[in-house]
Design a protein around this motif. Structure first.
Motif, short mmCIF file in Angstrom:
data_model
loop_
_atom_site.label_atom_id
_atom_site.label_comp_id
_atom_site.label_asym_id
_atom_site.label_seq_id
_atom_site.Cartn_x
_atom_site.Cartn_y
_atom_site.Cartn_z
N GLY A 103 0.80 -1.22 0.00
CA GLY A 103 0.00 0.00 0.00
C GLY A 103 0.82 1.26 0.00
O GLY A 103 0.28 2.37 -0.06
N ALA A 104 2.15 1.12 0.07
CA ALA A 104 3.01 2.31 0.09
C ALA A 104 2.91 3.08 -1.22
O ALA A 104 2.86 4.31 -1.24
N LEU A 105 2.85 2.35 -2.35
CA LEU A 105 2.71 2.96 -3.66
C LEU A 105 1.50 2.37 -4.37
O LEU A 105 1.16 1.20 -4.15
N ARG A 106 0.86 3.17 -5.19
CA ARG A 106 -0.31 2.73 -5.95
C ARG A 106 0.11 2.10 -7.27
O ARG A 106 0.98 2.62 -7.97
N GLY A 107 -0.54 1.02 -7.61
CA GLY A 107 -0.25 0.39 -8.89
C GLY A 107 -0.58 1.29 -10.07
O GLY A 107 0.12 1.27 -11.09
N ASP A 108 -1.64 2.09 -9.95
CA ASP A 108 -2.03 2.95 -11.07
C ASP A 108 -1.22 4.24 -11.15
O ASP A 108 -1.51 5.09 -11.99
N ARG A 109 -0.23 4.37 -10.30
CA ARG A 109 0.72 5.49 -10.38
C ARG A 109 2.14 4.95 -10.44
O ARG A 109 3.07 5.54 -9.93
N PHE A 110 2.25 3.80 -11.09
CA PHE A 110 3.53 3.11 -11.20
C PHE A 110 3.89 3.02 -12.68
O PHE A 110 3.23 2.35 -13.46
N LEU A 111 4.95 3.74 -13.09
CA LEU A 111 5.33 3.85 -14.49
C LEU A 111 6.68 3.17 -14.70
O LEU A 111 7.65 3.50 -14.01
N GLN A 112 6.74 2.24 -15.64
CA GLN A 112 7.97 1.50 -15.91
C GLN A 112 8.44 1.80 -17.33
O GLN A 112 7.64 1.78 -18.28
N VAL A 113 9.74 2.05 -17.49
CA VAL A 113 10.29 2.47 -18.77
C VAL A 113 11.47 1.57 -19.14
O VAL A 113 12.41 1.42 -18.35
N GLY A 114 11.41 0.98 -20.33
CA GLY A 114 12.55 0.25 -20.85
C GLY A 114 12.47 -1.26 -20.76
O GLY A 114 13.45 -1.95 -21.04
N LEU A 115 11.29 -1.81 -20.39
CA LEU A 115 11.17 -3.25 -20.26
C LEU A 115 11.42 -3.95 -21.60
O LEU A 115 11.10 -3.43 -22.66
N ARG A 116 11.98 -5.16 -21.52
CA ARG A 116 12.25 -5.93 -22.72
C ARG A 116 12.68 -7.35 -22.32
O ARG A 116 12.87 -7.63 -21.13
N GLY A 117 12.82 -8.19 -23.30
CA GLY A 117 13.40 -9.50 -23.06
C GLY A 117 12.38 -10.60 -22.86
O GLY A 117 11.33 -10.62 -23.50
N TYR A 118 12.63 -11.50 -21.92
CA TYR A 118 11.90 -12.76 -21.83
C TYR A 118 11.45 -13.08 -20.40
O TYR A 118 11.26 -14.24 -20.04
N TRP A 119 11.25 -12.05 -19.60
CA TRP A 119 10.73 -12.22 -18.24
C TRP A 119 10.05 -10.92 -17.85
O TRP A 119 10.57 -9.86 -18.20
N PRO A 120 8.91 -10.94 -17.17
CA PRO A 120 8.22 -12.09 -16.60
C PRO A 120 7.23 -12.73 -17.59
O PRO A 120 7.02 -12.22 -18.69
N GLY A 121 6.58 -13.80 -17.12
CA GLY A 121 5.64 -14.51 -17.95
C GLY A 121 4.23 -13.96 -17.87
O GLY A 121 3.96 -12.97 -17.16
N PRO A 122 3.30 -14.57 -18.58
CA PRO A 122 1.92 -14.06 -18.68
C PRO A 122 1.22 -13.89 -17.33
O PRO A 122 0.47 -12.93 -17.14
N GLU A 123 1.43 -14.81 -16.40
CA GLU A 123 0.73 -14.71 -15.11
C GLU A 123 1.11 -13.43 -14.38
O GLU A 123 0.25 -12.72 -13.82
N THR A 124 2.39 -13.11 -14.38
CA THR A 124 2.84 -11.89 -13.72
C THR A 124 2.37 -10.65 -14.47
O THR A 124 1.97 -9.64 -13.86
N LEU A 125 2.37 -10.70 -15.79
CA LEU A 125 1.87 -9.57 -16.58
C LEU A 125 0.38 -9.34 -16.30
O LEU A 125 -0.07 -8.19 -16.24
N ASP A 126 -0.37 -10.41 -16.12
CA ASP A 126 -1.79 -10.28 -15.79
C ASP A 126 -1.96 -9.59 -14.43
O ASP A 126 -2.85 -8.75 -14.26
N TRP A 127 -1.10 -9.96 -13.47
CA TRP A 127 -1.17 -9.30 -12.15
C TRP A 127 -0.87 -7.81 -12.29
O TRP A 127 -1.55 -6.97 -11.69
N MET A 128 0.13 -7.47 -13.09
CA MET A 128 0.49 -6.07 -13.30
C MET A 128 -0.66 -5.30 -13.92
O MET A 128 -0.98 -4.18 -13.50
N ALA A 129 -1.31 -5.89 -14.90
CA ALA A 129 -2.44 -5.23 -15.54
C ALA A 129 -3.58 -5.03 -14.56
O ALA A 129 -4.26 -3.99 -14.59
N ALA A 130 -3.79 -5.99 -13.67
CA ALA A 130 -4.86 -5.87 -12.67
C ALA A 130 -4.59 -4.74 -11.69
O ALA A 130 -5.53 -4.20 -11.08
#
Length: 336
Positions: free
Chosen positions: A177-204
């Motif tokens: 609860g320290a930081l909000r997911g909807d105010r979390f900005l990530q720049v530069g992601l690439r490659g082969y990790w994480p997988g779909p399950e983690t990406l689904d959590w991030m989207a949620a």
């Protein structure tokens, strides 16, 4: 929490700035910025060595360590126009990650409560949890947004049977609860990790992640402009977390999990400058510099300049706010 000094290597400050002691509030009561070392790589999943990062970031510079660095572009001296102090390294036991992270959180919180900006030199990216949470403990949970430069999302759940590691701090920050997911900005992601399950959590969580394909298609400037609008909505400050592996390994070879195809050194420095010029930055960390894997100090030099670019831009922002001026990036160097 007496000033520990340096766990690994000589006890020196960032480019010769004055020291302070986090146990003595009077020594940093007037500070604008306090540098804190986080010499910890107990959260590393692949190549170790980031425990030596703070020392390398503090000292890798061909100029004299005299506590002064005038910026050609910004016409400020981030080490003198701001009151910048160095509190030394936090004592972070290599074999006890929860104790180590707890000690760092307490140190960062002390700096933030004094009204200074903590600049934390890592260390692996597990330190982002205590860094950002320490600031949020002061400014309010949910009131600090995150701009996170990285090749990796760092939103894993349980890795190697543990909740703590350098691939998990961003999930732990949101879950706490320290930081909000909807105010979390990530720049530069690439490659082969994480997988779909983690990406689904991030989207949620309504996170916004700019993968390199999108950055290449839209342009970094456009992505940053969009990210800035999100970061400043309903938040009082922005925490900037820079994993040096956001850059292509050709520009930052000395890191634990290199991933080809990243930003250039110039793109990263320009982005950090823009963030600190335009946004209310309340904390910074620079992580994942692993000197044993570096070549010719390329990575350490870049990390050193990331810190200087941030400080120079913060100094310029404060001058412009005070004097009613505005920095013009297109003006010739000598036409000031």
């Amino acid at each position: 929490m007496a000033r520990y000094g340096a766990q690994f290597g000589p006890d020196v400050t960032f480019l010769g700035v004055e020291r302070c002691d986090l146990d003595d509030e009077a020594t940093y009561a007037d500070a604008d910025v306090v540098v804190v070392g986080a010499p910890f790589d107990g959260g590393t999943s692949h190549r170790p060595g980031t425990r030596f990062g703070p020392q390398a970031i503090r000292t890798t510079d061909y100029l004299g360590h005299d506590g002064s660095r005038p910026s050609l572009a910004l016409r400020t001296d981030g080490l003198r126009d701001l009151r910048v102090l160095d509190a030394g390294d936090v004592e972070m036991p290599p074999g006890d990650i929860e104790r180590a992270l707890g000690a760092l959180e307490a140190a960062v919180e002390k700096v933030a409560r004094a009204g200074a900006i903590p600049v934390v030199l890592g260390g692996d990216h597990s330190i982002a949890f205590p860094d950002a949470k320490g600031v949020a403990n002061v400014l309010g949970h949910g009131r600090v947004s995150m701009i996170h430069f990285d090749a990796h999302a760092d939103t894993g759940d349980i890795e190697f049977g543990s909740l703590w590691g350098h691939g998990q701090p961003m999930r732990r920050l949101i879950e706490s609860g320290a930081l909000r997911g909807d105010r979390f900005l990530q720049v530069g992601l690439r490659g082969y990790w994480p997988g779909p399950e983690t990406l689904d959590w991030m989207a949620a969580q309504s996170m916004r992640s700019y993968e390199m394909t999108e950055i290449g298609h839209r342009g970094l400037e456009a992505c940053l402009t969009e990210a800035f609008a999100i970061a400043t909505d309903e938040c009082d400050g922005v925490f900037l977390s820079v994993d040096i592996d956001v850059c292509d390994p050709g520009h930052a070879p000395g890191t634990g999990t290199p991933e080809p195809g990243g930003l250039s050194a110039r793109e990263l420095l320009d982005a950090v400058r823009r963030i600190c010029l335009e946004l209310p930055v309340v904390g910074v960390d620079v992580v994942e510099v692993s000197p044993p894997y570096d070549h010719a100090d390329i990575t350490a030099a870049l990390a050193n300049r990331v810190v200087l670019e941030a400080l120079s831009a913060i100094a310029r922002k404060r001058r412009d706010e005070r004097d009613g001026t505005a920095w013009e990036p297109g003006r010739p160097l000598l036409d000031r």
